[in-house]
Write an enzyme that holds these catalytic residues in place. Structure first.
Site, PDB file in Angstrom:
ATOM      1  N   ASP A  52       0.848  -1.191   0.000  1.00  0.00           N
ATOM      2  CA  ASP A  52       0.000   0.000   0.000  1.00  0.00           C
ATOM      3  C   ASP A  52       0.885   1.244   0.000  1.00  0.00           C
ATOM      4  O   ASP A  52       1.657   1.469   0.928  1.00  0.00           O
ATOM      5  CB  ASP A  52      -0.902  -0.009   1.242  1.00  0.00           C
ATOM      6  N   TYR A  57       2.982   9.788   0.056  1.00  0.00           N
ATOM      7  CA  TYR A  57       3.953   9.109   0.913  1.00  0.00           C
ATOM      8  C   TYR A  57       5.369   9.197   0.350  1.00  0.00           C
ATOM      9  O   TYR A  57       6.339   8.952   1.068  1.00  0.00           O
ATOM     10  CB  TYR A  57       3.620   7.613   1.063  1.00  0.00           C
ATOM     11  N   LYS A  87      -2.569   5.801  -4.324  1.00  0.00           N
ATOM     12  CA  LYS A  87      -3.645   6.760  -4.085  1.00  0.00           C
ATOM     13  C   LYS A  87      -3.385   8.105  -4.754  1.00  0.00           C
ATOM     14  O   LYS A  87      -2.236   8.561  -4.837  1.00  0.00           O
ATOM     15  CB  LYS A  87      -3.833   6.974  -2.576  1.00  0.00           C
ATOM     16  N   HIS A 120      -7.562   9.516  -2.332  1.00  0.00           N
ATOM     17  CA  HIS A 120      -6.989   9.447  -0.979  1.00  0.00           C
ATOM     18  C   HIS A 120      -7.903  10.066   0.082  1.00  0.00           C
ATOM     19  O   HIS A 120      -8.020   9.545   1.188  1.00  0.00           O
ATOM     20  CB  HIS A 120      -5.626  10.145  -0.965  1.00  0.00           C
ATOM     21  N   PHE A 267       8.922  -1.839   9.583  1.00  0.00           N
ATOM     22  CA  PHE A 267      10.105  -2.205   8.806  1.00  0.00           C
ATOM     23  C   PHE A 267      11.010  -3.122   9.619  1.00  0.00           C
ATOM     24  O   PHE A 267      12.095  -3.472   9.191  1.00  0.00           O
ATOM     25  CB  PHE A 267      10.883  -0.952   8.381  1.00  0.00           C
ATOM     26  N   GLU A 269      12.085  -6.621  10.985  1.00  0.00           N
ATOM     27  CA  GLU A 269      11.925  -7.962  10.421  1.00  0.00           C
ATOM     28  C   GLU A 269      11.125  -8.884  11.326  1.00  0.00           C
ATOM     29  O   GLU A 269      10.271  -9.640  10.842  1.00  0.00           O
ATOM     30  CB  GLU A 269      13.288  -8.586  10.121  1.00  0.00           C
ATOM     31  N   GLU A 285     -15.629 -16.855  20.978  1.00  0.00           N
ATOM     32  CA  GLU A 285     -16.813 -15.985  21.040  1.00  0.00           C
ATOM     33  C   GLU A 285     -16.765 -15.050  22.235  1.00  0.00           C
ATOM     34  O   GLU A 285     -17.156 -13.876  22.141  1.00  0.00           O
ATOM     35  CB  GLU A 285     -18.093 -16.834  21.072  1.00  0.00           C
ATOM     36  N   GLU A 286     -16.288 -15.534  23.357  1.00  0.00           N
ATOM     37  CA  GLU A 286     -16.186 -14.675  24.541  1.00  0.00           C
ATOM     38  C   GLU A 286     -15.233 -13.510  24.293  1.00  0.00           C
ATOM     39  O   GLU A 286     -15.510 -12.360  24.658  1.00  0.00           O
ATOM     40  CB  GLU A 286     -15.709 -15.496  25.741  1.00  0.00           C
ATOM     41  N   GLU A 287     -14.107 -13.798  23.643  1.00  0.00           N
ATOM     42  CA  GLU A 287     -13.126 -12.750  23.340  1.00  0.00           C
ATOM     43  C   GLU A 287     -13.703 -11.747  22.345  1.00  0.00           C
ATOM     44  O   GLU A 287     -13.517 -10.528  22.485  1.00  0.00           O
ATOM     45  CB  GLU A 287     -11.852 -13.391  22.804  1.00  0.00           C
TER      46      GLU A 287
END
Length: 323
Positions: A52, A57, A87, A120, A267, A269, A285-287
């Site tokens: 992305d 950027y 974008k 964007h 960035f 590793e 499900e509880e979580e």
């Protein structure tokens, strides 16, 4: 390793499936760098296949160089093995500037097409502001959505991008876009994390075949309190400890379980490796219920686009009340 990342089909017939983990390349202050190029190349080696980027950027050159390196070294067979999202910046969000902006992006990436090209922000800047950040608020102007989207559709028709979409669009803005578009948006890239779950927006998009891509899946510092609400959330810490996972992995897994593409940004590793280890386990499900009950608040509010003299006088106007 690349085949272990699940993929999803988009609503654009000419687009290959989108990998549901993407490596983000927004590193402020924005500029291309050898460190970014090396990190992207390592990510490709580890199995990342979705990247992305965005004009603003200034990471497109580094990404393009890393992809070229990966092909020349045999890590990749061809550019077609990578899914690239970029974008359109606000200063080029004018009908006659969209196609030139995309061609510039392609040149920097050294590729012949994008897989996904996004508007964007639902805002324009006067063209002379370029990629300057921060920008002067007197350069803000209302986005002519109809003419800009028509130019985006032309980009797809020409084969310069396989799919088109938006970023930071509310339900209301999507509804407006859907009322006149010939090609519907494939993706809406927005902030999503356990403390900003976007339930209303996701429901709206799913009903219309639009996928969410989730940026800031680990949240961010929210003013005026200056607290990193997601990474300091006690409920998430307890779930992570019980699962034997990192808090970041719990967040990424939660976003993935919503059906969204997760945009991760590191960035480092070890973290790049950790981000890929979210597919062979799941939240119970509880979580899920505990996360569903977390208090909600937006981190990325983007006050830069709010101005007494601009198209958006308040955050409520910018986000159509979805804040």
């Amino acid at each position: 390793m690349g085949s272990t990342i699940p993929e999803v089909a988009l609503n654009s017939g000419s687009c290959k499936p989108m990998p549901l983990i993407a490596m983000g390349t927004a590193l402020y202050p924005f500029n291309p760098s050898d460190a970014m190029r090396a990190a992207i190349l390592r990510a490709i080696e580890l199995g990342y296949r979705h990247f992305d980027t965005a004009a603003v950027y200034q990471s497109e050159t580094s990404l393009g160089d890393a992809i070229t390196d990966a092909i020349s070294s045999g890590i990749l067979g061809s550019r077609d093995e990578i899914f690239i999202t970029s974008k359109l910046w606000c200063s080029a969000a004018h009908k006659d500037l969209v196609l030139p902006a995309l061609r510039s992006t392609l040149l920097k990436l050294r590729v012949e097409y994008l897989d996904l090209y996004l508007i964007h922000w639902p805002v324009s800047l006067k063209p002379e502001s370029g990629l300057e950040l921060p920008f002067s608020k007197d350069k803000l102007s209302l986005l002519d959505m109809s003419s800009v989207w028509e130019a985006m559709e032309e980009c797809q028709s020409l084969g310069l991008t396989k799919a088109i979409g938006v970023s930071n669009f509310s339900c209301r803005r999507l509804e407006t876009l859907l009322s006149f578009c010939k090609i519907p948006p494939a993706v809406n890239e927005v902030e999503v994390n356990p403390l900003w779950q976007q339930k209303k927006l996701r429901e709206f998009c799913m009903a219309r075949g639009i996928r969410l891509s989730a940026y800031s899946p680990l949240g961010g510092i929210r003013t005026p309190w200056g607290k990193d609400w997601v990474m300091e959330c006690d409920v998430l810490k307890e779930i992570a400890e019980a699962k034997g996972k990192s808090l970041a992995q719990v967040c990424l897994r939660w976003v993935y379980e919503q059906g969204d593409c997760v945009i991760v940004k590191s960035f480092n590793e070890e973290r790049l490796k950790e981000n890929l280890l979210i597919f062979d386990w799941e939240l119970n499900e509880e979580e899920r219920q505990k996360i569903a009950q977390l208090p909600q608040g937006k981190s990325c509010r983007s006050m830069d686009f709010v101005s007494a003299d601009g198209p958006f006088k308040s955050l409520e106007e910018l986000w159509d009340g979805e804040i």
